[in-house]
Design an enzyme around this catalytic site. Structure first.
Site, mmCIF file in Angstrom:
data_model
loop_
_atom_site.group_PDB
_atom_site.id
_atom_site.type_symbol
_atom_site.label_atom_id
_atom_site.label_comp_id
_atom_site.label_asym_id
_atom_site.label_seq_id
_atom_site.Cartn_x
_atom_site.Cartn_y
_atom_site.Cartn_z
ATOM 1 C CE1 TYR A 189 -11.091 -3.691 -10.112
ATOM 2 C CE2 TYR A 189 -13.104 -4.491 -9.076
ATOM 3 C CZ TYR A 189 -11.748 -4.225 -9.019
ATOM 4 O OH TYR A 189 -11.049 -4.485 -7.868
ATOM 5 N N GLY A 202 2.220 -3.027 -9.275
ATOM 6 C CA GLY A 202 1.344 -2.046 -8.645
ATOM 7 C C GLY A 202 1.658 -1.852 -7.178
#
Length: 259
Positions: free
Chosen positions: A166, A23
């Protein structure tokens, strides 16, 4: 020998080491890749968006660092294995540092959250961290320079509203970190997690909403958002010899959000 005459090694230097950052096409991941390269590491910049990874790697090389790039969906074991091998090839077959940073969000209040939203976020964060770590393990050395750095969040430490997926993923990463730290300690590989908070695309929705932004800033003791560049040196610390005897820990880098 007097104190003034003593010499000390640069414990923050990463010269002669390689790193894989997931990422890393933008945000904290990009800043970490740049910081590791600035400390001397050869860095494989990976991202789901290959062009973003390419741009970061080329910029690092243009600035005098060593970097390569690769497209990587962290949920894909075959791609993870290829990336781990490519990163190791930057250092003669050894991968010293893995940074599991890739992330995604799919917010919704619990009554409206779908199984697909839950599984997607768990997949990218938690399963992705496992998948890339599993691929990297065979290339990590046993000489005390092996590092796995996972990215968690205040959401994993204290919970969060509207992001059950999350928060669950980030809490799972803490468990992954501590369990791996105990297993890999016998190989002198350290495993730690950082819980950063910064002004990135992932926090843009909160930062640009006046009401949400005010609530979030009230939770941050320092009363401001960090830049990704402020976060990155913490990763260099954990990747370096300065943190050679630290493992299984979670460090909030969040301006006092979690104290």
């Amino acid at each position: 020998m007097t104190v003034e005459q003593r010499t000390y090694p640069d414990v923050f230097s990463l010269q002669g080491r390689s790193a894989l950052v997931t990422g890393a096409g933008a945000g904290i991941g990009e800043a970490v890749a740049r910081a590791l390269a600035a400390a001397g590491a050869a860095v494989l910049v990976t991202d789901l968006q290959e062009e973003a990874a390419r741009a970061v790697a080329e910029s690092i090389v243009a600035g005098g660092g060593t970097a390569a790039h690769a497209a990587l969906d962290v949920r894909n074991a075959e791609q993870a294995a290829t990336a781990a091998r490519q990163a190791a090839e930057l250092n003669g077959g050894t991968l010293n540092i893995l940074v599991n940073n890739a992330g995604a969000i799919a917010p919704a209040m619990f009554p409206k959250m779908t199984a697909e939203q839950f599984e997607f976020v768990i997949g990218v964060h938690l399963v992705g961290s496992f998948t890339v770590s599993h691929a990297a393990q065979e290339f990590l050395p046993d000489d005390g320079t092996g590092r796995i750095l996972n990215v968690t969040s205040a959401a994993g430490l204290t919970g969060t509203i509207g992001q059950v997926n999350y928060g669950s993923a980030k809490a799972g990463i803490i468990g992954l970190t501590k369990s791996l730290a105990k297993e890999l300690a016998r190989r002198q590989i350290t495993v730690n997690a950082l819980a950063p908070l910064a002004a990135t695309a992932m926090t843009e929705t909160v930062r640009t909403n006046e009401k949400l932004s005010a609530k979030q800033l009230a939770r941050i003791a320092m009363g401001r958002w960090a830049t990704p560049e402020e976060i990155a040196p913490s990763f260099v610390f954990f990747a370096s010899d300065a943190a050679s005897y630290i493992t299984g820990q979670v460090l909030p880098v969040d301006g006092g959000t979690v104290v």
